[in-house]
Design a protein around this motif. Structure first.
Motif, mmCIF file in Angstrom:
data_model
loop_
_atom_site.group_PDB
_atom_site.id
_atom_site.type_symbol
_atom_site.label_atom_id
_atom_site.label_comp_id
_atom_site.label_asym_id
_atom_site.label_seq_id
_atom_site.Cartn_x
_atom_site.Cartn_y
_atom_site.Cartn_z
ATOM 1 N N LEU A 31 0.832 -1.202 0.000
ATOM 2 C CA LEU A 31 0.000 0.000 0.000
ATOM 3 C C LEU A 31 0.872 1.259 0.000
ATOM 4 N N LEU A 32 1.860 1.270 0.873
ATOM 5 C CA LEU A 32 2.737 2.434 0.981
ATOM 6 C C LEU A 32 3.506 2.679 -0.310
ATOM 7 N N ALA A 33 4.068 1.631 -0.887
ATOM 8 C CA ALA A 33 4.848 1.788 -2.119
ATOM 9 C C ALA A 33 3.979 2.331 -3.256
ATOM 10 N N ILE A 34 2.787 1.794 -3.381
ATOM 11 C CA ILE A 34 1.883 2.230 -4.448
ATOM 12 C C ILE A 34 1.404 3.651 -4.183
ATOM 13 N N TRP A 35 0.973 3.924 -2.952
ATOM 14 C CA TRP A 35 0.404 5.222 -2.636
ATOM 15 C C TRP A 35 1.437 6.338 -2.699
ATOM 16 N N ASP A 36 2.630 6.108 -2.203
ATOM 17 C CA ASP A 36 3.647 7.161 -2.247
ATOM 18 C C ASP A 36 3.913 7.601 -3.691
ATOM 19 N N ALA A 37 4.059 6.650 -4.591
ATOM 20 C CA ALA A 37 4.312 6.985 -5.995
ATOM 21 C C ALA A 37 3.100 7.663 -6.631
ATOM 22 N N LEU A 38 1.917 7.139 -6.355
ATOM 23 C CA LEU A 38 0.695 7.698 -6.927
ATOM 24 C C LEU A 38 0.434 9.103 -6.400
ATOM 25 N N ALA A 39 0.557 9.287 -5.099
ATOM 26 C CA ALA A 39 0.308 10.604 -4.500
ATOM 27 C C ALA A 39 1.272 11.644 -5.067
ATOM 28 N N LEU A 40 2.534 11.278 -5.205
ATOM 29 C CA LEU A 40 3.512 12.210 -5.764
ATOM 30 C C LEU A 40 3.150 12.558 -7.208
#
Length: 165
Positions: A31-40
């Motif tokens: 979740l963190l890996a996907i969300w960090d990239a997506l949010a950025l």
């Protein structure tokens, strides 16, 4: 050269895939890996649109002022949800609620932009302008890799429209 509207639509497709990947994440690390990239990517995209696309639409679209004001407000809601997500542990109810808000706001924004703002822009922008802005778009992403030198903060929609009218 690439048309700015095509580049924007490419980003939109990437956002849809990113949110779908969140659905398939198996644990908090994913979740963190996907969300960090997506949010950025969401944050950089909003800044790119506000720097490159919307200053032209506000002046030349049939409904450019309203579409621009609405888009800036949408970007603010997405930015706020991203910021909220960072206040909570990944996978917590609060984190999930913030990410869901970002997803919902983004989905609504993409639909409005694809159905209203981008067609309005295409009707009024020459192929040359669209290619020039496409080139600026690509340069913007290169100059601001990983959000370098960008401040992701809300903008007043009415003030933005007034400044770019």
């Amino acid at each position: 050269m690439d048309d700015i509207t095509a580049l924007i639509l490419d980003d939109h497709a990437a956002f849809r895939r990113g949110f779908a990947r969140l659905d398939d994440a198996r644990d908090d690390a994913e979740l963190l890996a996907i969300w960090d990239a997506l949010a950025l990517h969401l944050d950089i995209h909003a800044e790119a649109e506000e720097t490159i696309l919307y200053p032209h639409l506000v002046r030349h679209g049939d409904d450019g002022e309203d579409e621009t004001s609405d888009a800036i407000g949408d970007h603010n809601k997405i930015r706020d949800a991203i910021a909220e997500s960072k206040l909570h542990p990944v996978g917590s109810d609060e984190w999930c609620a913030a990410v869901w808000t970002a997803r919902r706001e983004n989905s609504e924004h993409l639909a409005e932009e694809e159905d209203e703002a981008l067609p309005d822009f295409r009707r009024h922008a020459s192929a040359e302008l669209r290619a020039e802005l496409g080139s600026r778009w690509l340069k913007f992403y290169g100059e601001h890799k990983n959000g370098r030198n960008l401040r992701f903060q809300d903008k007043d929609p009415e003030k933005y429209v007034e400044e770019h009218r």
